[in-house]
Each structure stands twice: as C-alpha cells, then as structure tokens.
Design a protein around this motif. Structure first.
Motif, PDB file in Angstrom:
ATOM      1  N   THR A  52       0.836  -1.193   0.000  1.00 59.47           N
ATOM      2  CA  THR A  52       0.000   0.000   0.000  1.00 59.47           C
ATOM      3  C   THR A  52       0.870   1.243   0.000  1.00 59.47           C
ATOM      4  OG1 THR A  52      -0.081   0.132   2.408  1.00 59.47           O
ATOM      5  CG2 THR A  52      -1.755  -1.247   1.307  1.00 59.47           C
ATOM      6  N   PRO A  53       0.327   2.403  -0.410  1.00 61.86           N
ATOM      7  CA  PRO A  53       1.118   3.646  -0.335  1.00 61.86           C
ATOM      8  C   PRO A  53       1.640   3.913   1.073  1.00 61.86           C
ATOM      9  CG  PRO A  53      -0.853   3.976  -1.666  1.00 61.86           C
ATOM     10  CD  PRO A  53      -0.979   2.621  -1.065  1.00 61.86           C
ATOM     11  N   GLU A  54       0.827   3.610   2.063  1.00 65.82           N
ATOM     12  CA  GLU A  54       1.272   3.839   3.445  1.00 65.82           C
ATOM     13  C   GLU A  54       2.438   2.929   3.807  1.00 65.82           C
ATOM     14  OE1 GLU A  54      -1.825   3.198   2.495  1.00 65.82           O
ATOM     15  OE2 GLU A  54      -2.723   5.201   2.730  1.00 65.82           O
ATOM     16  N   ALA A  55       2.353   1.665   3.381  1.00 66.95           N
ATOM     17  CA  ALA A  55       3.440   0.728   3.682  1.00 66.95           C
ATOM     18  C   ALA A  55       4.728   1.132   2.978  1.00 66.95           C
ATOM     19  CB  ALA A  55       3.033  -0.683   3.274  1.00 66.95           C
ATOM     20  N   LEU A  56       4.601   1.642   1.750  1.00 65.39           N
ATOM     21  CA  LEU A  56       5.798   2.054   1.028  1.00 65.39           C
ATOM     22  C   LEU A  56       6.427   3.276   1.676  1.00 65.39           C
ATOM     23  CD1 LEU A  56       7.717   1.646  -1.294  1.00 65.39           C
ATOM     24  CD2 LEU A  56       6.164   2.912  -2.774  1.00 65.39           C
ATOM     25  N   LEU A  57       5.614   4.224   2.097  1.00 59.52           N
ATOM     26  CA  LEU A  57       6.154   5.400   2.794  1.00 59.52           C
ATOM     27  C   LEU A  57       6.857   4.996   4.082  1.00 59.52           C
ATOM     28  CD1 LEU A  57       3.377   8.119   2.322  1.00 59.52           C
ATOM     29  CD2 LEU A  57       5.694   8.134   1.393  1.00 59.52           C
ATOM     30  N   THR A  58       6.314   4.014   4.761  1.00 62.00           N
ATOM     31  CA  THR A  58       6.974   3.545   5.979  1.00 62.00           C
ATOM     32  C   THR A  58       8.349   2.970   5.661  1.00 62.00           C
ATOM     33  OG1 THR A  58       4.844   3.056   7.049  1.00 62.00           O
ATOM     34  CG2 THR A  58       6.795   1.914   7.900  1.00 62.00           C
ATOM     35  N   ARG A  59       8.447   2.191   4.585  1.00 60.06           N
ATOM     36  CA  ARG A  59       9.750   1.652   4.181  1.00 60.06           C
ATOM     37  C   ARG A  59      10.725   2.775   3.848  1.00 60.06           C
ATOM     38  NH1 ARG A  59       9.817  -3.847   3.033  1.00 60.06           N
ATOM     39  NH2 ARG A  59       7.761  -4.863   3.017  1.00 60.06           N
ATOM     40  N   ILE A  60      10.259   3.770   3.105  1.00 56.34           N
ATOM     41  CA  ILE A  60      11.129   4.893   2.741  1.00 56.34           C
ATOM     42  C   ILE A  60      11.632   5.591   3.990  1.00 56.34           C
ATOM     43  CG2 ILE A  60      11.174   7.163   1.641  1.00 56.34           C
ATOM     44  CD1 ILE A  60       9.168   6.068  -0.405  1.00 56.34           C
ATOM     45  N   HIS A  61      10.727   5.913   4.905  1.00 54.75           N
ATOM     46  CA  HIS A  61      11.128   6.643   6.105  1.00 54.75           C
ATOM     47  C   HIS A  61      12.070   5.818   6.977  1.00 54.75           C
ATOM     48  CE1 HIS A  61       7.323   9.403   5.842  1.00 54.75           C
ATOM     49  NE2 HIS A  61       8.175   9.584   4.854  1.00 54.75           N
ATOM     50  N   ASP A  62      11.782   4.516   7.126  1.00 53.31           N
ATOM     51  CA  ASP A  62      12.641   3.670   7.955  1.00 53.31           C
ATOM     52  C   ASP A  62      14.047   3.586   7.364  1.00 53.31           C
ATOM     53  OD1 ASP A  62      10.540   3.244   9.644  1.00 53.31           O
ATOM     54  OD2 ASP A  62      10.102   1.201   8.947  1.00 53.31           O
ATOM     55  N   SER A  63      14.150   3.399   6.041  1.00 54.65           N
ATOM     56  CA  SER A  63      15.474   3.271   5.420  1.00 54.65           C
ATOM     57  C   SER A  63      16.249   4.577   5.491  1.00 54.65           C
ATOM     58  CB  SER A  63      15.327   2.819   3.964  1.00 54.65           C
ATOM     59  OG  SER A  63      14.818   1.514   3.882  1.00 54.65           O
ATOM     60  N   LEU A  64      15.602   5.686   5.143  1.00 58.30           N
ATOM     61  CA  LEU A  64      16.306   6.966   5.164  1.00 58.30           C
ATOM     62  C   LEU A  64      16.748   7.330   6.578  1.00 58.30           C
ATOM     63  CD1 LEU A  64      14.213   9.147   2.656  1.00 58.30           C
ATOM     64  CD2 LEU A  64      16.298   7.840   2.224  1.00 58.30           C
ATOM     65  N   THR A  65      15.918   7.037   7.547  1.00 64.48           N
ATOM     66  CA  THR A  65      16.277   7.339   8.937  1.00 64.48           C
ATOM     67  C   THR A  65      17.443   6.468   9.393  1.00 64.48           C
ATOM     68  OG1 THR A  65      13.998   7.989   9.427  1.00 64.48           O
ATOM     69  CG2 THR A  65      15.412   7.439  11.294  1.00 64.48           C
ATOM     70  N   THR A  66      17.420   5.191   9.011  1.00 65.12           N
ATOM     71  CA  THR A  66      18.521   4.289   9.385  1.00 65.12           C
ATOM     72  C   THR A  66      19.828   4.750   8.755  1.00 65.12           C
ATOM     73  OG1 THR A  66      17.023   2.396   9.616  1.00 65.12           O
ATOM     74  CG2 THR A  66      19.353   1.919   9.261  1.00 65.12           C
ATOM     75  N   TRP A  67      19.796   5.153   7.505  1.00 64.10           N
ATOM     76  CA  TRP A  67      21.014   5.526   6.793  1.00 64.10           C
ATOM     77  C   TRP A  67      21.537   6.898   7.199  1.00 64.10           C
ATOM     78  CZ3 TRP A  67      18.407   3.908   1.571  1.00 64.10           C
ATOM     79  CH2 TRP A  67      18.373   2.512   1.495  1.00 64.10           C
ATOM     80  N   CYS A  68      20.648   7.826   7.453  1.00 70.09           N
ATOM     81  CA  CYS A  68      21.070   9.223   7.704  1.00 70.09           C
ATOM     82  C   CYS A  68      21.056   9.603   9.177  1.00 70.09           C
ATOM     83  CB  CYS A  68      20.167  10.188   6.919  1.00 70.09           C
ATOM     84  SG  CYS A  68      20.153   9.909   5.139  1.00 70.09           S
ATOM     85  N   ARG A  90      18.521  10.418  10.778  1.00 76.01           N
ATOM     86  CA  ARG A  90      17.269  11.175  10.914  1.00 76.01           C
ATOM     87  C   ARG A  90      16.588  11.136   9.553  1.00 76.01           C
ATOM     88  NH1 ARG A  90      17.842  15.861   8.209  1.00 76.01           N
ATOM     89  NH2 ARG A  90      19.981  16.524   7.703  1.00 76.01           N
ATOM     90  N   LEU A  91      15.356  11.551   9.477  1.00 77.68           N
ATOM     91  CA  LEU A  91      14.659  11.576   8.196  1.00 77.68           C
ATOM     92  C   LEU A  91      15.041  12.846   7.449  1.00 77.68           C
ATOM     93  CD1 LEU A  91      12.598  10.271   6.303  1.00 77.68           C
ATOM     94  CD2 LEU A  91      10.807  11.592   7.456  1.00 77.68           C
ATOM     95  N   PRO A  92      15.803  12.736   6.363  1.00 77.33           N
ATOM     96  CA  PRO A  92      16.224  13.929   5.626  1.00 77.33           C
ATOM     97  C   PRO A  92      15.108  14.412   4.694  1.00 77.33           C
ATOM     98  CG  PRO A  92      17.065  11.993   4.525  1.00 77.33           C
ATOM     99  CD  PRO A  92      16.317  11.503   5.745  1.00 77.33           C
ATOM    100  N   PRO A  93      15.216  15.634   4.211  1.00 80.32           N
ATOM    101  CA  PRO A  93      14.261  16.087   3.187  1.00 80.32           C
ATOM    102  C   PRO A  93      14.427  15.233   1.929  1.00 80.32           C
ATOM    103  CG  PRO A  93      15.522  17.929   4.084  1.00 80.32           C
ATOM    104  CD  PRO A  93      16.175  16.688   4.573  1.00 80.32           C
ATOM    105  N   TYR A  94      13.324  14.913   1.295  1.00 85.01           N
ATOM    106  CA  TYR A  94      13.407  14.140   0.052  1.00 85.01           C
ATOM    107  C   TYR A  94      12.216  14.476  -0.834  1.00 85.01           C
ATOM    108  CZ  TYR A  94       9.778  10.917   1.749  1.00 85.01           C
ATOM    109  OH  TYR A  94       8.599  10.377   2.191  1.00 85.01           O
ATOM    110  N   GLU A  95      12.388  14.233  -2.125  1.00 81.44           N
ATOM    111  CA  GLU A  95      11.320  14.434  -3.106  1.00 81.44           C
ATOM    112  C   GLU A  95      11.013  13.086  -3.745  1.00 81.44           C
ATOM    113  OE1 GLU A  95      10.444  16.803  -7.332  1.00 81.44           O
ATOM    114  OE2 GLU A  95      12.400  16.972  -6.345  1.00 81.44           O
ATOM    115  N   LEU A  96       9.811  12.594  -3.523  1.00 82.62           N
ATOM    116  CA  LEU A  96       9.411  11.315  -4.075  1.00 82.62           C
ATOM    117  C   LEU A  96       8.964  11.504  -5.522  1.00 82.62           C
ATOM    118  CD1 LEU A  96       8.988   8.303  -3.512  1.00 82.62           C
ATOM    119  CD2 LEU A  96       6.665   8.855  -2.724  1.00 82.62           C
ATOM    120  N   LEU A  97       9.635  10.819  -6.461  1.00 81.75           N
ATOM    121  CA  LEU A  97       9.380  11.010  -7.890  1.00 81.75           C
ATOM    122  C   LEU A  97       8.522   9.919  -8.510  1.00 81.75           C
ATOM    123  CD1 LEU A  97      13.027  11.999  -8.920  1.00 81.75           C
ATOM    124  CD2 LEU A  97      11.129  13.530  -8.349  1.00 81.75           C
TER     125      LEU A  97
END
Length: 543
Positions: free
Chosen positions: A227-243, A245-252
């Motif tokens: 679902t869109p919600e599940a995908l956003l959760t994956r994006i936020h979890d990965s970006l937060t783990t790597w950076c 914190r959650l950095p600014p991003y533009e979803l294309l």
C-alpha cells in the motif's frame, strides 16, 4: 530490397533497428503503441560497460552520460558496514530506461533506412523460402513483406505465440517495492546493498544522475500487498537508518517490480527470430534483463547483415540461438541455483563448496551479480560457439576466444587513434599487436615489417574487415593477430601473419568454414548453408 521487419519499439527493438541500418540493412519497425515510452524514473536500466558502449555507438552520442557510473559498491549488514570496494572504468551505467529509449528512437527517426509504423498490431505471419509476410491491424497498410522477422515485442510476445514457441519458466521468483526519490544520502555516487536492515530483509540504493536514487526493497514471498502507506513507511525507515534522521526528500515515482525467470524453447524458426523479453525473462540477484536484450540485438544484427548482403550463408543465423540462448540459459541456471541458498536460512556451506570455493560468501555473490562479475553477471563467453575457431598452438591473449575483447587504444591505417570499442559495430576487425609502432610515423610502419603482407591478407578475406594496430594487448605476444567480431567478441588469435589460417578463421566467423583448417592454417574452404534453428549447445534442429 525487402526490409527486415522488427516488431516492438522498446529499447531492444529500437537498438536492433539502428544496428541493422548502420550495416546498410533497411528495417520496417512495427509497434502497437502510439506514444513513446512513459517517463518512469523508477524504471531504470543497469548497463555493463561494453553494452553501454554499444548504446553510445547506436545513438551517436554518449547516452550513458545521462546516467551515473557508480564510484563504489558498499555493503551494510544490519546497522554496520560490511565491506566497500572502489569501482573504476568497469563500473556499470545506471540510467532511466525512458531516456535510453528516447535516445534510440531519435537515432532511428533520423535514419533514412528505417521506417516506423506505430499503432500497428500484428495479427498473423507467413513464411516461405524467400521471406516473411506479416498481417496487421492499424492505420494504412495491413500486409507487409520482409526478408526476415524479429520479435522484440515483450514478455507477452505476439510473434512468439504465432510461431507456437513455448515459454517455460518460473513466475514471481522475486518481488521488490521500488521508489525513485531525490535526496542527499551519506554515500554520494556509491551503490549500497543493505542486508538484514531493521524491519526488512534487503534494501538496495543505487544512484542515478542529478541526485536521484532508486531504492528497492525485497518483499517476502506470498504476494504481500504494498500500500502507499506501507511504502512510505519503508522509505522513512530506510532513510532514517542511513542518515540518522529523516532527511528532506522528493518522491518522484514508485512501483512494484516482479521478477520472472523464463526462456523460450526456440529463438529461431525459419526466417523469424525472438529477442529481448520475447525470448527470455530474468532479473533476480542483480542479473539485468535489458542488458541481455541489448546483447541479443548486437549479436543478431551483424549476422543478419552479412546474410542479407550475401557475404555469409544462412547457417550463420543458427549461431544466434546457439550463442545467446546458451548464454542466457547459463545465467538463469546460476540464478535458479543460487536463489534458494541466498534467500533462505542455512545451506550456505553447500553453495560455498559447490559454486564459489574460497569466496567471501553471500555478499560476494550478490555484489558480483550487480556489478557484472561471476556466473550471475560476467559478460558471456561463446567458447562453444560454432563461430569460435580452435585455439592456435602459440600463446594466446588473456581474453579467451569467444569472450569480449579489452578496450585498448588502437591505430587505424589513416593514423586515427581511438579506443577499440569505438571501432566495433561495422566490419570484422583485424588487430596486429606491434610494439613500437606508436613512435613511428604512419608512412614508415605501414610499408614495413609485417604490415604489407597483413594488409594483403585482410584484403583477401571472404568478408570485409578493417585493419588496426595496437602497441600491446594484455597477454598477447608481439606480432599476434587478433580477429574480432563486430559485436566485440574475440574470434581468434593467430600467431604472426598466416594468410591461410586468417582466411579460414574468417570463414568460420561467417558460418562457412572448417575448424580443422582454422587450427592448422591449411587450405581455404567453402561452407554449406542451412535454414534450421540451433539448440543451446549448437546442435541443429528443424524449425
């Protein structure tokens, strides 16, 4: 002159069309769609260096510059770095697929030998001894005549169905959630494989141009709904783990990519051929479907051109299936054998012992697949091809016969110095390894030593060839003569200038020679022709 009919104007169909017209062969390109490929940033292609060079030659511009060459490959395990390796000129090129398709379409549209009909659906085909007739629905003509037909019309290929060719394999061997986004990650220019990340199994972040990243998350088996919600959760979890914190991003762009493994039973039926998605499907563990499809186009184009121009017998076309189906089949077998060992617990000792003794293990397998190395990714070697003459007795170069040649500086008879890959895609290449020629003026070395005799031998070959000179080639002794196919694979290495042996090798490359004479340098021979289809091991079968 009837054209070659190509069905499907995706990247593979466009590449084949352009490659054929560069050989002087007219093409009729039929496509059911009316618009070009949609701009989908999350739909990307990873091209190996030699395939990227092929695309550049076809487009006439460095289309690979629209992508990104990774500077390094980094592997993380859980929250800790596992290893990192620098990449050089052998790094793959990562670019959006629609940019590649548009560049190829622009090159085709500007080519006077290519005719493109869009909104045209194939409904039937008939073959006879002189050509192929296709029937279509769409604006304008509904019947077209060609010398040969190539189906590049995708996984649900109409050409394949009309030829009654089976397409067995496995469905949904891997599923990935995919996102393309613009963000600043901690590893600019580096591709990152994250194994066992928090809350997941595997994530892969690969940079594109202009600060864009494609991120893939391996999904569990069982058809989980993304679902869109599940995908956003994956994006936020990965970006937060790597950076941190959650950095600014533009979803294309987002999507779900499902990988299938399939291989058509036949790639040639009389005058009809299959290429790209119509012939095979793969993509797990870093294997690259579009890269293989472009190799299909490059392999088939020069062979069709020689046959069309009367420079080779029809039997040459059998080698397309023998080489390409054999290479893709080997890739699929490697992936099918490795998948259960990498995607499930245990059993790693088995694969380590049987497949890759002495390696670093699972991370190495995945890295090799993505970077174009090992059984999952290395360029194909057509060692058992009917077009590969036996090795000569003298020391051979590091490159084995049937493998892609190294990209080294070469000098043409007019004094032009280029990279070897820039000379591919036309005639056969005859390359003399002559140390010291770089310090001499062309007017001296062209008339000295072995050159006059070699030039005469090249002129006498049964097919057109271009003579080149190089200071050195890895592993090749001085005065070695390399015979290189138009697709960049080494056909033969001849010790010294031996006109009869060179002639016999060129005969084999065009599908009309005797391997015995090529090995011994004996008398010239003529070959026979055929119209059947070759199996993966080179045996002939009826269409």
């Amino acid at each position: 002159m009837d054209p070659v009919i190509v069905v499907g104007a995706g990247p593979v169909g466009l590449a084949l069309t352009r490659a054929l017209t560069r050989h002087g062969v007219p093409v009729l390109l039929l496509d059911e769609a009316t618009d070009g490929e949609d701009a989908r940033p999350a739909r990307t292609a990873v091209l190996r260096p030699e395939t990227a060079a092929f695309a550049d030659r076809l487009c006439g511009t460095p289309v690979s510059a629209a992508g990104a060459r990774w500077s390094a490959w980094r592997t993380l395990r859980r929250r800790r770095p596992a290893h990192r390796q620098e990449l050089g000129e052998d790094a793959p090129v990562h670019l959006p697929q629609h940019l590649l398709a548009r560049a190829l379409r622009s090159a085709v549209d500007g080519d006077g030998l290519a005719r493109v009909l869009t909104g045209t659906r194939l409904t039937g085909l008939d073959q006879d001894s002189t050509g192929v007739t296709v029937h279509t629905r769409g604006p304008g003509e509904t019947r077209h005549r060609g010398s040969h037909l190539v189906g590049c019309d995708g996984a649900r290929s109409t050409v394949r169905k009309l030829l009654d060719v089976r397409f067995p394999g496995r469905t949904a061997v891997e599923r990935h959630a995919v996102a393309a986004l613009r963000a600043e990650l901690p590893w600019p220019g580096e591709a990152v494989l994250h194994r066992s990340p928090p809350g997941g199994h595997e994530a892969l972040a690969r940079p594109l141009a202009d600060g864009v990243w494609r991120i893939d998350w391996l999904l569990p088996r069982g058809g989980e709904l993304v679902t869109p919600e599940a995908l956003l959760t994956r994006i936020h979890d990965s970006l937060t783990t790597w950076c941190g914190r959650l950095p600014p991003y533009e979803l294309l762009d987002t999507g779900v990519h499902t990988v299938h493994h399939r291989l058509a039973r036949r790639w040639r039926t009389g005058r009809a051929f299959l290429a790209g998605d119509a012939a095979h499907l793969l993509g797990s563990l870093g294997t690259q479907q579009l890269d293989e499809g472009l190799r299909d186009a490059e392999n088939l184009a020069w062979k069709l051109a020689l046959v069309r121009h009367g420079s080779a017998p029809d039997a040459l076309l059998d080698s397309y299936q023998a080489e390409r189906r054999g290479a893709v089949g080997a890739r699929l077998r490697a992936a099918d054998q490795t998948l259960p060992l990498l995607r499930s617990g245990g059993a790693w000792p088995t694969v380590r012992r049987s497949l890759l003794p002495g390696t670093r293990g699972e991370d190495t397998l995945l890295t090799d697949g993505h970077l174009g190395r090992g059984p999952l990714g290395a360029p194909p070697v057509y060692a058992r091809s009917p077009l590969t003459p036996p090795a000569a007795e003298a020391a051979l170069p590091v490159t084995p016969p049937g493998a892609p040649v190294e990209d080294i500086p070469v000098t043409a008879p007019d004094g032009t110095v280029t990279g070897l890959r820039e000379r591919l895609g036309g005639d056969l290449l005859v390359l003399l390894i002559a140390p010291g020629t770089g310090v001499w003026d062309r007017k001296h070395w062209m008339g000295a030593g072995l050159m006059p005799r070699l030039a005469a031998a090249v002129t006498a070959l049964p097919v057109r060839a271009e003579l080149l000179v190089a200071e050195a080639y890895p592993g090749a002794p001085a005065h070695t003569v390399l015979l290189i196919r138009p697709d960049g694979h080494l056909a033969a290495a001849v010790p010294g200038v031996r006109p009869d042996q060179l002639h016999a090798c060129a005969d084999i490359v065009r599908g009309a020679g005797s391997t015995r004479n090529a090995a011994s340098g004996g008398s010239r021979t003529t070959g026979t022709s055929g119209t059947g289809a070759a199996s993966a091991n080179g045996a002939r079968t009826s269409p």
